[in-house]
Motif scaffolding. Structure first.
Motif, mmCIF file in Angstrom:
data_model
loop_
_atom_site.group_PDB
_atom_site.id
_atom_site.type_symbol
_atom_site.label_atom_id
_atom_site.label_comp_id
_atom_site.label_asym_id
_atom_site.label_seq_id
_atom_site.Cartn_x
_atom_site.Cartn_y
_atom_site.Cartn_z
ATOM 1 N N GLU A 94 0.757 -1.425 -0.127
ATOM 2 C CA GLU A 94 -0.046 0.019 0.060
ATOM 3 C C GLU A 94 0.988 1.377 -0.089
ATOM 4 O O GLU A 94 0.716 2.360 -0.871
ATOM 5 C CB GLU A 94 -0.802 -0.172 1.308
ATOM 6 C CG GLU A 94 -2.228 -1.156 1.055
ATOM 7 C CD GLU A 94 -2.752 -1.174 2.464
ATOM 8 O OE1 GLU A 94 -2.407 -0.535 3.347
ATOM 9 O OE2 GLU A 94 -3.669 -1.724 2.285
ATOM 10 N N LYS A 96 3.967 1.453 -1.276
ATOM 11 C CA LYS A 96 4.413 1.446 -2.565
ATOM 12 C C LYS A 96 3.599 2.135 -3.474
ATOM 13 O O LYS A 96 3.932 2.913 -4.340
ATOM 14 C CB LYS A 96 4.920 0.257 -3.120
ATOM 15 C CG LYS A 96 6.140 -0.291 -2.268
ATOM 16 C CD LYS A 96 7.416 0.430 -2.399
ATOM 17 C CE LYS A 96 8.585 -0.200 -1.871
ATOM 18 N NZ LYS A 96 9.584 0.632 -2.215
ATOM 19 N N MET A 97 2.304 1.730 -3.593
ATOM 20 C CA MET A 97 1.323 2.044 -4.527
ATOM 21 C C MET A 97 1.081 3.611 -3.994
ATOM 22 O O MET A 97 0.903 4.419 -5.213
ATOM 23 C CB MET A 97 0.036 1.242 -4.218
ATOM 24 C CG MET A 97 0.247 -0.110 -4.616
ATOM 25 S SD MET A 97 0.749 -0.508 -6.375
ATOM 26 C CE MET A 97 -0.565 0.278 -7.202
ATOM 27 N N ASN A 101 1.274 6.391 -6.779
ATOM 28 C CA ASN A 101 0.512 7.582 -7.160
ATOM 29 C C ASN A 101 1.006 8.948 -6.850
ATOM 30 O O ASN A 101 0.705 9.788 -7.841
ATOM 31 C CB ASN A 101 -0.893 7.372 -6.189
ATOM 32 C CG ASN A 101 -1.715 6.015 -6.337
ATOM 33 O OD1 ASN A 101 -1.844 5.541 -7.620
ATOM 34 N ND2 ASN A 101 -2.246 5.493 -5.317
ATOM 35 N N SER A 147 6.762 -3.522 -8.477
ATOM 36 C CA SER A 147 6.611 -2.377 -8.124
ATOM 37 C C SER A 147 7.678 -1.358 -7.541
ATOM 38 O O SER A 147 7.747 -0.221 -7.973
ATOM 39 C CB SER A 147 5.292 -2.102 -7.081
ATOM 40 O OG SER A 147 5.830 -2.628 -5.763
#
Length: 304
Positions: A94, A96-97, A101, A147
């Motif tokens: 999360e 990393k995401m 973003n 990622s």
């Protein structure tokens, strides 16, 4: 016969003494009493044996249950460790995401700010191998390592874009005034006053008196005064490579030594000096030599 049966129903005990003068003592106990006493003596032993056996069985059962409980507890602890690891991994993904973003937002800002010559389309192309894509799925699923690799590429791209963006601040890439009609190009031309061939070291941009003039790049004002045939003139040094000149101004809004930013208002169009009407004479000097400003115009819009 009755007397014999009566004697058989009791037990007679004789107590003898070493002293011959003492009387011999005898007493009788019914046989049933002896039997009852024996039974009463045996019962505790039986109960003791029963409880010992039961206790051993109970202890074995307790040990079996304790072993099973330890196994269950161990499995539960293993499961809890896995759950914790999964939660930690989920949190990392999360994060990393979220970082992706954020980087995407930064890229979008850079894409908006960077100069473009073509119609808007797409975004930054970051290579993704086929191994990163699962065929037949509606969405791309990136693993944690993928990622991380993608974030690394994003960061490298952003670092390069930072360098380019920093350089662009000091390169004259925007129009110096909102009207963008060039009335006289860079190069050889017929002089508008004496009608002889001459080298025009800049471009003339049409405009009305008082039309705003902007710095085409960030830099330091090195001249802000009347300058011969240029009339009211502003010269800005942008870097070791570039200088820009804005001539025939009706108004100068900066002073020598001022630091200006790209797109900052510096003056107004006029017709001072050697001029036949209101316009802006605009020059770009690179490494001491005048260059054609057309090479740098239309790269970006002043409204940005």
């Amino acid at each position: 016969m009755r007397r014999k049966k009566h004697k058989l129903g009791v037990l007679t005990f004789t107590i003898l003494s070493n002293d011959a003068n003492k009387v011999v003592t005898r007493f009788q106990i019914p046989r049933i009493a002896v039997f009852i006493m024996c039974i009463m003596a045996i019962i505790p032993i039986v109960f003791l044996a029963y409880f010992m056996v039961t206790s051993m069985d109970q202890q074995q059962e307790n040990e079996r249950l304790a072993t099973a409980l330890n196994q269950k507890t161990s499995k539960a602890e293993d499961l809890q460790i896995r759950v914790d690891q999964m939660e930690e991994k989920t949190t990392e993904v999360e994060q990393k995401m979220a970082e992706l973003n954020e980087l995407e937002s930064q890229l979008q800002e850079y894409i908006t700010d960077l100069p473009i010559n073509e119609e808007p389309s797409g975004g930054i192309d970051v290579p993704v191998s086929k191994a990163d894509i699962k065929d037949g799925q509606d969405e791309l699923i990136l693993t944690y390592s993928q990622s991380s690799e993608l974030i690394g590429r994003y960061k490298d791209t952003l670092a390069k874009m930072d360098e380019v963006n920093e350089e662009l601040k000091y390169i004259p890439t925007i129009w110096p005034t909102i009207p963008d009609k060039i009335t006289s190009d860079f190069g050889l031309r017929s002089d508008p006053i004496n009608r002889t061939d001459s080298l025009h070291t800049g471009i003339d941009i049409r405009g009305n008196f008082g039309t705003p003039v902007y710095a085409t790049a960030g830099g330091t004002v090195i001249k802000a005064e009347y300058y011969g045939g240029y009339g009211n003139t502003i010269m800005i040094r942008h870097s070791n490579a570039y200088q820009t000149i804005y001539g025939h101004l009706s108004e100068i809004k900066v002073e020598q030594g001022d630091k200006v930013k790209k797109g900052e208002l510096i003056g107004s169009i006029g017709s001072t000096g050697r001029s036949t009407g209101p316009h802006l004479h605009y020059e770009i000097v690179k490494h001491g030599e005048p260059v054609d400003p057309n090479t740098y115009l239309n790269i970006s819009d002043i409204s940005k």
